[in-house]
Design an enzyme around this catalytic site. Structure first.
Site, PDB file in Angstrom:
ATOM      1  N   LYS A   1      17.152 -20.729   9.783  1.00 43.87           N
ATOM      2  CA  LYS A   1      17.343 -22.455   9.110  1.00 43.87           C
ATOM      3  C   LYS A   1      16.276 -22.211   8.468  1.00 43.87           C
ATOM      4  O   LYS A   1      16.847 -22.984   7.176  1.00 43.87           O
ATOM      5  CB  LYS A   1      16.165 -23.792  10.545  1.00 43.87           C
ATOM      6  N   THR A   2      15.072 -22.065   8.425  1.00 46.59           N
ATOM      7  CA  THR A   2      14.372 -22.041   6.255  1.00 46.59           C
ATOM      8  C   THR A   2      14.751 -21.334   5.826  1.00 46.59           C
ATOM      9  O   THR A   2      15.055 -21.417   4.601  1.00 46.59           O
ATOM     10  CB  THR A   2      13.538 -21.881   7.205  1.00 46.59           C
TER      11      THR A   2
ATOM     12  N   CYS B   1       0.694  -1.239   0.374  1.00 40.07           N
ATOM     13  CA  CYS B   1      -0.136   0.327  -0.004  1.00 40.07           C
ATOM     14  C   CYS B   1       0.785   1.389   0.199  1.00 40.07           C
ATOM     15  O   CYS B   1       0.379   2.334  -1.059  1.00 40.07           O
ATOM     16  CB  CYS B   1      -1.147  -0.306   0.887  1.00 40.07           C
TER      17      CYS B   1
ATOM     18  N   SER C   1      14.047 -20.470  17.636  1.00 42.12           N
ATOM     19  CA  SER C   1      12.875 -20.147  16.517  1.00 42.12           C
ATOM     20  C   SER C   1      12.684 -18.898  15.923  1.00 42.12           C
ATOM     21  O   SER C   1      13.365 -18.087  16.423  1.00 42.12           O
ATOM     22  CB  SER C   1      11.559 -20.397  16.589  1.00 42.12           C
TER      23      SER C   1
HETATM   24  N1  LIG Z   1       8.755 -14.078   3.668  1.00 43.83           N
HETATM   25  C1  LIG Z   1       8.983 -12.947   4.216  1.00 43.83           C
HETATM   26  N2  LIG Z   1       9.554 -11.940   4.783  1.00 43.83           N
HETATM   27  C2  LIG Z   1      10.127 -11.061   5.448  1.00 43.83           C
HETATM   28  N3  LIG Z   1      10.523 -11.905   6.917  1.00 43.83           N
HETATM   29  C3  LIG Z   1      10.743 -12.966   7.017  1.00 43.83           C
HETATM   30  C4  LIG Z   1       9.879 -13.504   6.045  1.00 43.83           C
HETATM   31  N4  LIG Z   1      10.155 -14.971   6.333  1.00 43.83           N
HETATM   32  C5  LIG Z   1      10.505 -15.024   7.233  1.00 43.83           C
HETATM   33  N5  LIG Z   1      10.707 -14.074   7.732  1.00 43.83           N
HETATM   34  C6  LIG Z   1      11.798 -13.666   8.849  1.00 43.83           C
HETATM   35  O1  LIG Z   1      12.848 -14.129   8.768  1.00 43.83           O
HETATM   36  C7  LIG Z   1      13.104 -14.731  10.011  1.00 43.83           C
HETATM   37  C8  LIG Z   1      13.500 -15.816   9.861  1.00 43.83           C
HETATM   38  O2  LIG Z   1      12.483 -16.718   9.929  1.00 43.83           O
HETATM   39  P1  LIG Z   1      13.115 -18.250   9.261  1.00 43.83           P
HETATM   40  O3  LIG Z   1      11.315 -19.347   9.200  1.00 43.83           O
HETATM   41  O4  LIG Z   1      13.924 -18.893   8.169  1.00 43.83           O
HETATM   42  O5  LIG Z   1      13.252 -19.087  10.863  1.00 43.83           O
HETATM   43  P2  LIG Z   1      13.040 -20.671  11.742  1.00 43.83           P
HETATM   44  O6  LIG Z   1      14.503 -20.427  12.409  1.00 43.83           O
HETATM   45  O7  LIG Z   1      13.157 -21.300  10.480  1.00 43.83           O
HETATM   46  O8  LIG Z   1      12.283 -20.371  12.591  1.00 43.83           O
HETATM   47  P3  LIG Z   1      11.641 -21.553  13.131  1.00 43.83           P
HETATM   48  O9  LIG Z   1      12.383 -23.051  13.737  1.00 43.83           O
HETATM   49  O10 LIG Z   1      10.717 -21.121  13.772  1.00 43.83           O
HETATM   50  O11 LIG Z   1      10.776 -22.603  11.829  1.00 43.83           O
HETATM   51  C9  LIG Z   1      12.417 -14.608  10.905  1.00 43.83           C
HETATM   52  O12 LIG Z   1      12.019 -13.378  11.825  1.00 43.83           O
HETATM   53  C10 LIG Z   1      10.579 -14.482  10.251  1.00 43.83           C
HETATM   54  O13 LIG Z   1       9.958 -13.559  10.805  1.00 43.83           O
END
Ligand SMILES: Nc1ncnc2c1ncn2[C@@H]1O[C@H](COP(=O)(O)OP(=O)(O)OP(=O)(O)O)[C@@H](O)[C@H]1O
Length: 699
Positions: A524-525, A25, A520
């Site tokens: 990682k993801t 927006c 979390s």
């Molecule tokens: N599409 C997106 N746009 C903006 N920020 C994002 C996006 N996807 C994830 N994030 C942010 O990136 C950061 C890392 O997210 P990620 O999913 O990699 O964490 P993770 O270590 O896999 O967590 P979990 O163990 O909870 O799965 C988080 O702060 C999340 O809010």
């Protein structure tokens, strides 16, 4: 809220730009204000210049982006009574998570351009509810230069390659033209019946004329049938090819594109293909014919009487004027109706998908209430378009009835003066009615084509978006060793977002098993998605088997990998189909072997239909652990060189997890797991710790 859209009489207007992505927006508001000052731009251009994430932008980012557009920004805190003193147009912070453009203020309320729903007049009582008290005034800097960088959308570019299009168009056109010749001859036949046969009481001439007329009608009917048939064929053929083209393109778009859009919106954009195709197949040919036929009837009318022809022409011009003046509001109403329809659709789909949580929290009535509100909004906009159409119908009847009366009055005078015969007057009125009708249809078609731009722009968001690039070295993928190297890789989702990964250098050797751990939200993801090529590193380089990923291309490198992600779904089909991912030549033995390795074989054979049991779209018949194990079997079926598991065994008991890990551990593949449970971590090899305290990592 009452919608009031000012009519365009050449005055400078704040353009209305509707947002495409869920969180843009702010960008749409900037585009509207830049447009008002003469820098016309659109969202696709701004999106490429300022990368924003799903989290959207705050006021500080908006100020930065405005500076990038050479607009100087001044943020203000003010009361509602002071809105009238702002330099307009300006941006208002709205409803805590949204931005709108303030276009005008009056005694009763304010006119805003809301990128989510369109132009609105909002009474002060509602302004108090939504306005947060923060505004952003924007004025051009000395270096601001007017420009037009809007992306032009041509229908041909949208359509792509469609075989046999012009041949079919030619055929339909030829048949339609033959029909028109008969229509043109009909009034002259009438004139001959009145002037020749009636006056001289010549029965044999009357018989010949009526016989000719009957023959003409028979031929006309046959051609009509053939034409209808061909249009039907052309329309189906075109629609199939085009939809297939667009769907192929859609599937090749990067994941980031899907993440930023609502489901209903994507569905609605895809639906624009049918609307454009329908208007084109029937409308395009008819428009050309209407134009040609109108020219021919005009020539005939001029032969009969220049003065009467002028009357008919004036009526057509008046009708054209009405349609031109109302085009802007009609286009806006159309665009808003589409957008609100898509919103309602998204809400509907989301409600069905999340029905379990809705029931558990007892929010059925609340969801219903919101859906009804969205539906009412959407229906109201459609009603606005229909109201326009109603008025056009009445305007057309009024204008052409007045024209008809005038022609009758002037024409009858000419018959009395002996300048025209009764047959000629009859023929003229018939040509006049045909000309008026055809011209009105032509003008309506023209407006319809112009309105197609609304659909074309929506479809362009799919069709003109770049697909995931193919790498120059895609062919070497199969020979590569499954070694993954990250060289000084940094990543953040957008310029204004924090770094998720910073200066990460890491090598995972072929056959190695690593586990990614960390809090979390630690990234990682995100790291897994970088390795899978779903995300691109902001800085640094990723290599696969020593070859840079961008040379391989995402889809080629993914051929080496299989993954089970946190939010993976099964698709509607049997378990066997799901495990083989709908392989056209599935190998039952391999399906069962993979299911055994994923420790789900016994569960499947225990079901009444075994491997033919159907898994629903929403996977209701399976436990969480069973679903995860089927997803694992699906990944194993691909025989990947690199296996990536993002909390893929989180729902399994420790015993089952050990069983699965052992089976996978015996396979020659590089393994990357994301895990939280100590047992899972203990079962894996090297531990890589990612944390909120990035940069860096501990191993
Ligand atoms: N599409 C997106 N746009 C903006 N920020 C994002 C996006 N996807 C994830 N994030 C942010 O990136 C950061 C890392 O997210 P990620 O999913 O990699 O964490 P993770 O270590 O896999 O967590 P979990 O163990 O909870 O799965 C988080 O702060 C999340 O809010």
């Amino acid at each position: 809220m009452n919608a009031k859209i000012p009519l365009a009489f050449g005055a400078k207007q704040v353009p209305m730009i509707l947002q495409t992505e869920a969180a843009e927006c702010g960008l749409a508001c900037l585009a509207m204000i830049a447009g008002w000052y003469g820098h016309h731009t659109d969202l696709s251009v701004l999106r490429a210049r300022f990368v924003i994430s799903l989290n959207g932008v705050n006021l500080t980012h908006l100020v930065q982006y405005a500076n990038g557009l050479k607009l100087s920004a001044r943020a203000l805190r003010l009361e509602i009574e002071e809105l009238g003193q702002l330099a307009l147009p300006c941006i208002l912070h709205w409803d805590l998570n949204h931005f709108v453009v303030l276009v005008n203020t009056d005694r009763k309320g304010i006119l805003i351009h809301d990128p989510a729903v369109g132009a609105h007049h909002v009474p002060y009582a509602q302004v108090a509810k939504y306005f947060t008290g923060v505004a952003l005034e924007l004025t051009p800097m000395a270096s601001f230069k007017p420009a037009d960088e809007r992306r032009r959308v041509s229908l041909m570019a949208l359509m792509g390659r469609v075989d046999g299009l012009w041949r079919s168009f030619g055929l339909v056109f030829g048949m339609a033209l033959a029909l028109e010749v008969f229509a043109l001859a009909a009034p002259m036949l009438n004139q001959w019946v009145v002037d020749e046969a009636l006056v001289s009481a010549d029965r044999s001439l009357l018989n010949v004329l009526v016989g000719g007329c009957a023959l003409m009608l028979a031929i006309q009917t046959a051609i009509s049938l053939a034409r209808g048939w061909t249009v039907m064929y052309l329309s189906t053929h075109l629609s199939l090819q085009w939809m297939a083209n667009v769907f192929t393109h859609l599937l090749h778009l990067p994941m980031a594109w899907f993440e930023k859009r609502h489901l209903g919106d994507v569905v609605s954009r895809f639906g624009s293909v049918s609307t454009i195709q329908h208007t084109l197949t029937t409308g395009f040919i008819e428009a050309i014919l209407d134009g040609l036929f109108a020219l021919a009837t005009l020539a005939m009318m001029l032969i009969y009487s220049v003065q009467l022809a002028a009357v008919v022409l004036i009526a057509v011009l008046v009708y054209a004027g009405i349609r031109v003046l109302s085009f802007g509001p009609l286009r806006m109403a159309n665009e808003e109706a589409l957008l609100l329809g898509a919103k309602e659709h998204s809400h509907f789909l989301e409600t069905i998908r999340g029905v379990q949580a809705i029931k558990l929290f007892g929010r059925e009535l609340d969801r219903r209430g919101r859906w009804v509100n969205l539906l009412v909004d959407s229906v109201n906009r459609s009603v606005r378009t229909e109201k326009f159409m109603l008025w056009f119908g009445i305007a057309s009847t009024a204008v052409f009835s007045a024209e008809h009366l005038t022609v009758l009055w002037l024409g009858a005078g000419k018959v009395m003066d002996g300048a025209l015969t009764i047959g000629m007057l009859l023929a003229f009125t018939s040509y006049g009615a045909q000309f008026g009708g055809r011209m009105a249809a032509l003008i309506n078609r023209f407006v319809e084509f112009r309105l197609l731009s609304v659909h074309a722009e929506r479809l362009a968001d799919i069709v003109l978006e770049a697909v995931e690039p193919e790498g120059q070295q895609a062919h070497v993928t199969t020979e590569l060793a499954p070694r993954i190297e990250l060289v000084d890789v940094s990543f953040r989702y957008a310029e204004n977002e924090p770094w998720i990964i910073r200066h990460l250098t890491l090598t995972i050797e072929p056959g190695e098993s690593v586990v990614l751990v960390g809090p979390s939200g630690g990234g990682k993801t995100t790291l897994v998605k970088l390795i899978l090529g779903i995300l691109k590193p902001t800085e640094g380089e990723l290599r696969l088997g020593g070859c840079p990923m961008q040379l391989l291309g995402a889809s080629a490198s993914r051929r080496l990998m299989a993954a089970v992600m946190q939010d993976d779904h099964l698709l509607a089909g049997s378990f066997a189909e799901n495990i083989s991912f709908f392989d056209p030549q599935p190998l039952q033995e391999r399906i069962e072997l993979c299911a055994s390795m994923a420790a789900v074989h016994d569960d499947i054979v225990g079901m009444p239909m075994g491997y033919h049991t159907l898994a629903g779209d929403m996977g209701m018949t399976l436990s969480g652990g069973q679903k995860q194990r089927i997803l694992l079997a699906r990944a194993l079926y691909k025989s990947p060189k690199i296996m990536i598991l993002d909390e893929a065994t989180s729902h399994l008991d420790v015993l089952r997890e050990r069983q699965v890990n052992q089976a996978i551990g015996e396979l020659a593949m590089t393994r990357i797991c994301v895990a939280h449970r100590p047992e899972t971590i203990a079962m894996s090899g090297r531990v890589i710790r990612l944390g909120n305290d990035m940069p860096g990592l501990t191993q």
